[in-house]
Write an enzyme that holds these catalytic residues in place. Sequence first.
Site, PDB file in Angstrom:
ATOM      1  CD  GLU A   1      -3.036  -0.907   0.159  1.00  0.00           C
ATOM      2  OE1 GLU A   1      -3.378   0.250  -0.156  1.00  0.00           O
ATOM      3  OE2 GLU A   1      -3.504  -1.921  -0.402  1.00  0.00           O
TER       4      GLU A   1
ATOM      5  CB  SER B   1     -43.610 -35.387  43.716  1.00  0.00           C
ATOM      6  OG  SER B   1     -44.969 -35.784  43.710  1.00  0.00           O
TER       7      SER B   1
END
Length: 821
Positions: free
Chosen positions: A87, A479
């Site tokens: 770049e 239960s």
Amino acid sequence: MVRLIGYFFGLGCILFLGVAAAAAIYLSVVSKDLPDYEVLAKYAPPVTTRIHAGNGALMKEYSRENRLFIPIQAIPDRLKAAFLSAEDKNFYNHPGVDVGGLLRAVAVNLQNIGSGRRFVGASTITQQVAKNFLLSADQTFDRKLKEAILSFRIEQAYSKDKILELYLNEIYFGLNSYGIAGAALTYFDKSVNELTIADSAYLASLPKGPANYNPFRHPEAAMTRRNWVIDRMVENGYVSQSDGEEAKKQTLGVAPPKNGPSLAASDFFAEEVRRQLIDQYGEKALYEGGLSVRTSFDPQLQLEARKALQDGLIDYDERRGFHGPIKQIATSQDWGPELAKIPTLSDVPEWQLAVVLSVSDQAVDIGLQPSVDAAGRVATERKRGVIAAADMRWAFRLAGSGKAAKSPSGVLSPGDVVFAQKTGGADSSSYRLRQPPKVQGGLVAMDPHTGRVLAMVGGFSYAQSEFNRATQAKRQPGSSFKPFVYAAAMDNGYTPASVILDDPLQITLSNGDVWKPTNYEGEGGGAHTLRFAIEHSRNLMTVRLAADMGMPLVAEYANRFGIYDRMNPVLAMSLGAGETTVLRMVSAYSVIANGGKQIKPTLIDRIQDRYGATIFKHEERVCEACNVSEWKNQDEPVIADNREQVLDPMTAYQVTSMMQGVILRGTAAGKIKLNTDVAGKTGTTNDEKDAWFVGYTPSLVAGLYIGYDTPSTLGRGGTGGSLAAPIFNEFMQAATQDQPPQKFQVPAGMIITAVNRGTGMAAQPGDPNAIMEAFKPGTGPATTFTVIGGGDASAQVAPEEILRTSPQANQAVTSGSGGLF
């Protein structure tokens, strides 16, 4: 001639001054509205939130932009060199704009006029930072000029390393990947320190055009661009010629794309964490805040929990028969592409989709679903297998029809799409027929001392249904709620040896209706101890006990334990008629397991923000002496446990001891086989719509239910003991197999005395029906045979009623050593 030259010189000066003035005015106008470049100092980009398991393994990531911020000091020089070569090779030398590069680009573009070639740019890394952070991407002269001006200013305000750091963390790399750290993971599943020359060069090639160099769609262009970057790295002296040539010989090596990191079987847990983070911090913090979340998730326990629940659901479902194929497809031509379109259960990797190719009385020939690559191309290879009749015999029963087949040909037909699971080794072609169960369930495992949720299974498969039945499904616990009725009793003057009536009972409701609770087996009669009542899950005795205490007291305990927010204090609730979640039930049992200390169930241990600061931690205990600067022979620091004591430790032990009896002699007898102390309780709701089991060892609590999402009967015998307890047992066996045996600790001061299990009175020497029972100081076995629950007060019970189920009472009555009230 002199005058003419002077004339042109003057005219030139005027023109120059005019142009300069116009340029100055233009620059002034352009510069007037420039954005403030100082915001770069406060750069806080959207960053990925990462969820970790308790052992640090990455579980899940959430983001809108897949980015992990990484400081410039942590980026290897080789990786920096790749981007500078690709770049801006003069980055560390120019003042923001590379004039030489700009002139070269102009020359190249002039040569390319009319050639059809794309114009080349000359933007420096600084200019790209100015564009990406502060400007739009418009291709205009104004924007380019603003970009140049800002670049000069940025260079004056920030160091080169800071500018490069901004650039490498901001740029887009494709595949929803932003920043170099995120790109390294996305493309290579590596950290930046693990990237090779070839890897670094490929990543540096992407900012120019991620779509153009997609490794799956344009592999040749990607390879060419990568090699060009390697050549530039060699040319600029960052890489030797030999290393560069070696790097160019390597393949791209890009990892196949995935939906994101995910530990096996973690989807339900991770989704629950995601919901909690949104509730606490909001969506923006989750998807952009870069949070680091350490959870309580135990990967190994999760796998064991998932397997146990899946085994139980499959076993129940297959006993009810085959539901039919998933769908039908044509097999006359190539069936691969059509089969590849059908979604599989991604989180049940043991199962594969298959299409039936032919059927005989002995076996079924199947074609397996082909793989699909990242570009959506279906593999050309067609793998096949065989399902023998013995491996699908369960399917001979056709669910819902009342009919049964005699061979595979009566079950499947060519074109049927089904699930199959490989049997035998990796090279085996034998498979077993499978089907996703219609019945569902949820399971939670928790550390009772901290409230840390270690495992959570919200159903058979997250891919099948994202609904989390461990936290979102509100079901009747049946239960399995009873231990809290008995805990309230033990805390308020009753003992495990207290005796209560088990005769039929009817209650007239305020609307005139009559409620007649019954025991599950239907029988009843006589009187028994509270231990017997909980071990055998006697409904009639529990209702009488709740009535004797008063339901407001039971409701207060249920709320205190977090089972309900506000329990309706009616007698039916004593049998678990309310609705709650598995997580709440497991949390409540944890309080009993840890000796009565209040806990806060949590899936999250700690949360750090993007800068590493801790913003949440579950551990609230304080240890000031733990942080001293040096040791001066002082005693070891003690971490003060300031949690609320919501249950007497002695009560907790009494209830634990009674629930050990559930496993040894009661409704779970023969179902739980561990080499350590274990306590628990079964639960079965009306019409067997839900089957529960919740239990614990001294260091681990687990609970689960199974039932249909739209409640309907599980069938006669679909109880917590027969369906849920074996799942609990399978999980706990795996979870405790590497642990030494543990014992429940008896609280100091508790009195252990032998009592007769029928009468609850002190056992005589040699009594074959004696049992060791735990009593609090000041209490003990009754000296007279007192029975609770005949009416508003103690009951007058005929001796023959007691003798029906408690023959030991005979001696107490006839000898005069006790009495009946």
